[in-house]
Motif scaffolding. Structure first.
Motif, mmCIF file in Angstrom:
data_model
loop_
_atom_site.group_PDB
_atom_site.id
_atom_site.type_symbol
_atom_site.label_atom_id
_atom_site.label_comp_id
_atom_site.label_asym_id
_atom_site.label_seq_id
_atom_site.Cartn_x
_atom_site.Cartn_y
_atom_site.Cartn_z
ATOM 1 N N ILE A 195 78.354 27.180 30.843
ATOM 2 C CA ILE A 195 78.816 26.188 31.817
ATOM 3 C C ILE A 195 79.500 25.025 31.096
ATOM 4 O O ILE A 195 78.942 24.436 30.168
ATOM 5 N N ALA A 196 80.709 24.702 31.538
ATOM 6 C CA ALA A 196 81.489 23.631 30.915
ATOM 7 C C ALA A 196 81.443 22.336 31.715
ATOM 8 O O ALA A 196 81.681 21.253 31.159
ATOM 9 N N ALA A 197 81.150 22.406 32.998
ATOM 10 C CA ALA A 197 81.154 21.215 33.840
ATOM 11 C C ALA A 197 79.902 20.371 33.601
ATOM 12 O O ALA A 197 78.815 20.919 33.390
ATOM 13 N N PRO A 198 80.021 19.048 33.640
ATOM 14 C CA PRO A 198 78.832 18.195 33.563
ATOM 15 C C PRO A 198 77.852 18.572 34.670
ATOM 16 O O PRO A 198 78.258 18.755 35.827
ATOM 17 N N THR A 199 76.580 18.699 34.312
ATOM 18 C CA THR A 199 75.597 19.222 35.263
ATOM 19 C C THR A 199 74.347 18.360 35.302
ATOM 20 O O THR A 199 73.792 17.998 34.259
ATOM 21 N N LEU A 200 73.917 18.051 36.511
ATOM 22 C CA LEU A 200 72.666 17.338 36.756
ATOM 23 C C LEU A 200 71.705 18.272 37.469
ATOM 24 O O LEU A 200 72.065 18.897 38.473
ATOM 25 N N VAL A 201 70.486 18.364 36.975
ATOM 26 C CA VAL A 201 69.431 19.136 37.620
ATOM 27 C C VAL A 201 68.412 18.149 38.186
ATOM 28 O O VAL A 201 67.794 17.384 37.441
ATOM 29 N N VAL A 202 68.268 18.147 39.504
ATOM 30 C CA VAL A 202 67.352 17.245 40.210
ATOM 31 C C VAL A 202 66.162 18.064 40.688
ATOM 32 O O VAL A 202 66.350 19.137 41.280
ATOM 33 N N TRP A 203 64.944 17.528 40.478
ATOM 34 C CA TRP A 203 63.765 18.334 40.820
ATOM 35 C C TRP A 203 62.671 17.495 41.456
ATOM 36 O O TRP A 203 62.336 16.416 40.967
ATOM 37 N N GLY A 204 62.109 18.010 42.553
ATOM 38 C CA GLY A 204 60.960 17.372 43.169
ATOM 39 C C GLY A 204 59.711 17.578 42.323
ATOM 40 O O GLY A 204 59.401 18.706 41.931
ATOM 41 N N ALA A 205 58.994 16.507 42.039
ATOM 42 C CA ALA A 205 57.826 16.581 41.167
ATOM 43 C C ALA A 205 56.736 17.480 41.718
ATOM 44 O O ALA A 205 55.936 18.038 40.962
ATOM 45 N N SER A 206 56.691 17.610 43.054
ATOM 46 C CA SER A 206 55.636 18.398 43.697
ATOM 47 C C SER A 206 56.092 19.793 44.103
ATOM 48 O O SER A 206 55.377 20.481 44.849
ATOM 49 N N ASP A 207 57.258 20.212 43.637
ATOM 50 C CA ASP A 207 57.761 21.542 43.997
ATOM 51 C C ASP A 207 56.863 22.617 43.386
ATOM 52 O O ASP A 207 56.636 22.643 42.176
ATOM 53 N N ARG A 208 56.363 23.502 44.248
ATOM 54 C CA ARG A 208 55.550 24.618 43.775
ATOM 55 C C ARG A 208 56.222 25.966 44.079
ATOM 56 O O ARG A 208 55.627 27.006 43.833
ATOM 57 N N ILE A 209 57.439 25.923 44.651
ATOM 58 C CA ILE A 209 58.266 27.136 44.693
ATOM 59 C C ILE A 209 58.714 27.450 43.269
ATOM 60 O O ILE A 209 58.608 28.576 42.781
ATOM 61 N N ALA A 210 59.227 26.435 42.605
ATOM 62 C CA ALA A 210 59.555 26.484 41.183
ATOM 63 C C ALA A 210 59.234 25.098 40.635
ATOM 64 O O ALA A 210 59.732 24.092 41.155
ATOM 65 N N THR A 211 58.405 25.033 39.629
ATOM 66 C CA THR A 211 57.875 23.763 39.162
ATOM 67 C C THR A 211 58.903 22.949 38.375
ATOM 68 O O THR A 211 59.918 23.498 37.908
ATOM 69 N N PRO A 212 58.632 21.651 38.177
ATOM 70 C CA PRO A 212 59.529 20.848 37.336
ATOM 71 C C PRO A 212 59.700 21.413 35.924
ATOM 72 O O PRO A 212 60.776 21.280 35.332
#
Length: 258
Positions: free
Chosen positions: A197-214
């Motif tokens: 991936i060449a584009a600048p990328t931000l990954v935002v994550w909910g601290a309480s996500d239990r579908i896929a954890t932080p």
């Protein structure tokens, strides 16, 4: 095989059409789950949120049988307009689609300059050793609320209170998601491919996500060159719904530097 989107897909649009385009990609819950993102981005951009083929009663062509196919179709759509410096914002499976679009764009000179930035919000799709995703398709309504929300009471949708039409749409959406994303909602080769991936990328994550954890989200961010990771407190799989102010602050700060 040529992959294209149906011409009659519903599209939510907001903001100045002359502004920079933000393509907002929804997750399994459908387009309503990203409406707040569209509303926020419309203050400074032209936010466009299509309904993915097969969701909410729309048709899905046989040529769109995977996330890779869907990503290719969206890229071709951007090329046809043509668009430049587009911000991809994806939630859940939409985050996976956004990452796949960025991977494909980086490998094809036709898309040079088309993708300007990527924002992945609790995106699935990657296989991370030691941090398995929840088995989404095995969860009942209460289990889904407990896995996806910081406040499960807020996210619980009682099936007994749904109309037959609402239930039918929900079931149809689930079948489409299984067909596109596969039963494990993942691509075993995706993690390694993120390095292109060449584009600048931000990954935002909910601290309480239990579908896929932080911890899962951090691995995704670390696999992307220059990838940034922001954890949103008191939020689950849809932080833009549970903690919008913190989510907007993360996204706005990232885009302001682009």
């Amino acid at each position: 095989m040529h992959t294209s989107l149906p011409a009659d897909l519903p599209v939510l649009r907001a903001g100045d059409p002359q502004s920079r385009v933000a393509l907002v990609l929804h997750g399994g819950g459908g387009p309503r789950t990203v409406a707040p993102i569209v509303g926020h981005l419309a203050e400074t951009m032209h936010a466009v949120a299509p309904t993915h083929p097969g969701w909410d009663g729309t048709d899905r062509p046989e040529t769109i049988a995977s996330v890779r196919d869907l990503a290719a179709a969206y890229l071709e759509g951007l090329l046809a307009r043509p668009e430049r410096d587009v911000v991809l914002v994806g939630s859940s499976i939409g985050g996976w689609i956004a990452l796949e679009m960025a991977i494909q764009a980086a490998a094809d000179e036709r898309f040079a300059g088309v993708i300007g930035a990527v924002v992945d919000i609790d995106g699935v799709g990657v296989v991370v050793d030691g941090h398995p995703m929840a088995d989404f398709f095995a969860l009942d309504a209460r289990g889904l609320a407990e896995a996806a929300w910081h406040d499960p009471a807020r996210g619980f949708l009682d099936p007994a209170l749904m109309t037959d039409e609402q239930r039918a749409v929900q079931q149809s959406n689930g079948r489409t998601m299984a067909a596109i994303a596969g039963p494990g909602m993942s691509d075993p080769g995706l993690l390694e491919r993120l390095g292109s991936i060449a584009a600048p990328t931000l990954v935002v994550w909910g601290a309480s996500d239990r579908i896929a954890t932080p911890a899962y989200g951090r691995v995704v961010a670390e696999a992307i060159p220059g990838g940034r990771f922001v954890e949103i407190p008191a939020a689950g799989h849809l932080p833009h719904l549970e903690a919008p102010d913190a989510t907007w602050a993360a996204i706005d700060g990232f885009l302001a530097g682009r």
